[in-house]
Write a protein that holds these residues in place. Structure first.
Motif, PDB file in Angstrom:
ATOM      1  N   THR A  73     -11.319  22.701 -49.530  1.00 18.13           N
ATOM      2  CA  THR A  73     -10.376  22.680 -48.963  1.00 18.13           C
ATOM      3  C   THR A  73      -9.599  24.210 -48.363  1.00 18.13           C
ATOM      4  O   THR A  73      -9.496  24.747 -47.961  1.00 18.13           O
ATOM      5  N   CYS A 170     -17.017  18.084 -44.318  1.00 17.64           N
ATOM      6  CA  CYS A 170     -16.776  18.154 -45.580  1.00 17.64           C
ATOM      7  C   CYS A 170     -17.664  17.282 -45.720  1.00 17.64           C
ATOM      8  O   CYS A 170     -18.457  16.440 -46.851  1.00 17.64           O
ATOM      9  N   GLN A 171     -17.420  15.684 -45.240  1.00 17.71           N
ATOM     10  CA  GLN A 171     -17.887  14.592 -44.971  1.00 17.71           C
ATOM     11  C   GLN A 171     -18.982  14.830 -44.379  1.00 17.71           C
ATOM     12  O   GLN A 171     -19.697  13.254 -44.308  1.00 17.71           O
ATOM     13  N   SER A 192     -17.866  21.209 -48.174  1.00 17.65           N
ATOM     14  CA  SER A 192     -16.753  21.123 -49.019  1.00 17.65           C
ATOM     15  C   SER A 192     -18.198  20.273 -50.172  1.00 17.65           C
ATOM     16  O   SER A 192     -18.606  19.060 -49.358  1.00 17.65           O
TER      17      SER A 192
HETATM   18  C1  LIG Z   1     -12.380  15.904 -44.193  1.00 19.92           C
HETATM   19  C2  LIG Z   1     -12.384  16.236 -45.576  1.00 19.92           C
HETATM   20  N1  LIG Z   1     -11.767  17.883 -45.696  1.00 19.92           N
HETATM   21  C3  LIG Z   1     -11.104  18.251 -46.543  1.00 19.92           C
HETATM   22  C4  LIG Z   1     -11.680  18.361 -47.998  1.00 19.92           C
HETATM   23  C5  LIG Z   1     -11.618  18.605 -48.631  1.00 19.92           C
HETATM   24  O1  LIG Z   1     -12.682  18.894 -49.967  1.00 19.92           O
HETATM   25  P1  LIG Z   1     -12.271  19.616 -51.158  1.00 19.92           P
HETATM   26  O2  LIG Z   1     -11.913  17.982 -52.443  1.00 19.92           O
HETATM   27  O3  LIG Z   1     -13.946  20.597 -52.017  1.00 19.92           O
HETATM   28  O4  LIG Z   1     -11.272  20.613 -51.554  1.00 19.92           O
HETATM   29  C6  LIG Z   1     -12.816  16.738 -47.985  1.00 19.92           C
HETATM   30  C7  LIG Z   1     -11.606  16.158 -49.414  1.00 19.92           C
HETATM   31  O5  LIG Z   1     -12.917  14.596 -49.482  1.00 19.92           O
HETATM   32  C8  LIG Z   1     -12.274  15.809 -46.670  1.00 19.92           C
HETATM   33  O6  LIG Z   1     -13.021  15.056 -47.030  1.00 19.92           O
END
Ligand SMILES: Cc1ncc(COP(=O)(O)O)c(C=O)c1O
Length: 420
Positions: A73, A170-171, A192
């Protein structure tokens, strides 16, 4: 036909899979204890372990700069902060993603504009282009589940309109599009480490080839203080613009370096299992895997399918419950049902619950405030409401993969017959 476990029959699998999600071991413990013994837990702008991990991780992407932060995030927020947008600027994105993709847009007082997706479960470039206005600052594309969106087309659209392209990876660690790693075509990308292929129990990284964005990202994660090697180096100590503190400690950097040596194994294994499951279900026309464009290496953080719910006479949630009863954990639609699913239906946007009782920034410099209750990404709503998914782990046995296929075939055949 054998009776479904949900109806009292014998499940395909009697015990839940208890294989680990990652290989955490003595090597992780050793480097963590070394950091603690060194007494250096944090250094600015980055300690030796964090700096080395930033370098090693970004090299794996073929990207010049990496900036480590404390979550995905915060990585996505920093991507926005690095662009230094004006309040009310628009950022076009998808509603089928974690809230973490877009929270940073709102924290920078910008507004997410939701474009529809296609069968890849990621942004549809034509839909994105139709949403561009004079206030559009950037496109934020999310590579969902380990797939890669049509980022090449989005890059062309961003260049044509003179706007930025941000990629949420992140994914999608180490996913590739015809040999190009996820994140490489964007101006700036975020990753992430919270339970993803590379998992540090939290953390994230910003990736960019752009020296100015890199500089501003490093300042943004550190309260815009005048640190050495940044463009503020040598200035009197002060906070130079509004920015949070998203820095990480050395333990995370050290563990990241160890996990980086293991992540290829996790990814290869998940791809193998996912391909075997997809192959094993290829003769079932009622279940279709997430579309992967030619030349894309999907890394399968998650394995998702779309159901022909009419042929199966069930909802996606009913299907997922029946599979789960067979001893194979299965999730229904990503982010929930159409009533609660896409982000624009979440209370923080729909009510909205953003800043006190105001509608800010949705009404900033606008005659008509943005009202997310009026948004309808009709393709995505229909398509994603028929989705089911499996979490992927690197240590699935062949037997377990076979049981995932068997459970699906059992439920499909039973549900089809029920309707007859
Ligand atoms: C596509 C995507 N963006 C952002 C995030 C946010 O990551 P974090 O949980 O490390 O803050 C996630 C978390 O699952 C995610 O799947």
């Amino acid at each position: 036909m054998s009776k479904l476990a949900i109806d009292g029959g014998i499940p395909v699998r009697s015990e839940q899979d208890s294989s680990p999600t990652h290989n955490f071991g003595e090597d992780d413990i050793k480097v963590i204890s070394q950091v603690i013994k060194s007494g250096v837990l944090l250094k600015v702008p980055a300690g030796p372990e964090v700096a080395a991990f930033q370098d090693e991780y970004s090299k794996r992407y073929g990207i010049k700069y990496g900036v480590m932060v404390n979550s995905g995030t915060s990585a996505m927020h920093t991507c926005i902060g690095a662009l230094n947008p004006d309040p009310g600027d628009e950022i076009i994105t998808t509603a089928w993603t974690s809230g973490g993709s877009i929270i940073g847009i709102l924290l920078q007082n910008c507004v997410p504009i939701f474009a529809d997706i296609d069968e890849t479960m990621c942004l549809d470039p034509a839909e994105v282009e139709s949403k561009i206005t004079s206030r559009t600052k950037a496109i934020l594309v999310v590579n969902l589940m380990g797939n890669i969106a049509n980022v090449r087309e989005l890059r062309k659209i961003a260049d044509k309109h003179g706007i930025y392209l941000i990629e949420d990876c992140c994914q999608s660690h180490f996913s590739e599009d015809n040999g190009v790693t996820a994140g490489s075509l964007a101006d700036i990308a975020g990753v992430s480490f919270g339970g993803k292929h590379l998992n540090l129990g939290g953390g994230g990284m910003i990736l960019t080839n752009n020296t100015e964005l890199w500089d501003r990202a490093r300042l943004f994660i550190d309260a815009a203080l005048p640190r050495k090697t940044t463009s503020l180096d040598g200035q009197p100590y002060a906070n130079y613009f509004l920015a949070p503190n998203y820095k990480v400690n050395e333990i995370m950097g050290a563990m990241g370096r160890v996990q980086l040596t293991k992540v290829d194994g996790y990814v290869d294994s998940k791809i193998r299992s996912a391909n075997n499951i997809i192959e094993g279900l290829s003769d079932c026309k009622e279940i279709t895997p997430q579309m992967v464009r030619p030349g894309v290496k999907h890394t399968y953080w998650g394995l998702r399918f779309t159901l022909d719910t009419e042929a199966l006479n069930c909802t996606a949630n009913e299907y997922a419950e029946a599979i789960s009863a067979e001893g194979i954990p299965c999730a229904g639609p990503y982010l929930g049902t159409p009533e609660h699913g896409p982000l624009y239906k979440n209370p923080f946007l729909a009510e909205p619950n953003l800043y006190g009782n105001s509608r800010f920034p949705l009404d900033y410099n606008r005659e008509t405030p943005i009202d997310y209750r009026k948004i309808n990404n009709s393709f995505g709503e229909n398509f994603m409401s028929k989705g089911i998914g499996f979490s992927m782990k690197p240590f699935f046995t062949e037997e377990y993969v076979g049981q995932i296929i068997e459970a699906n075939k059992k439920v499909i055949s039973s549900f089809k017959q029920k309707g007859n």
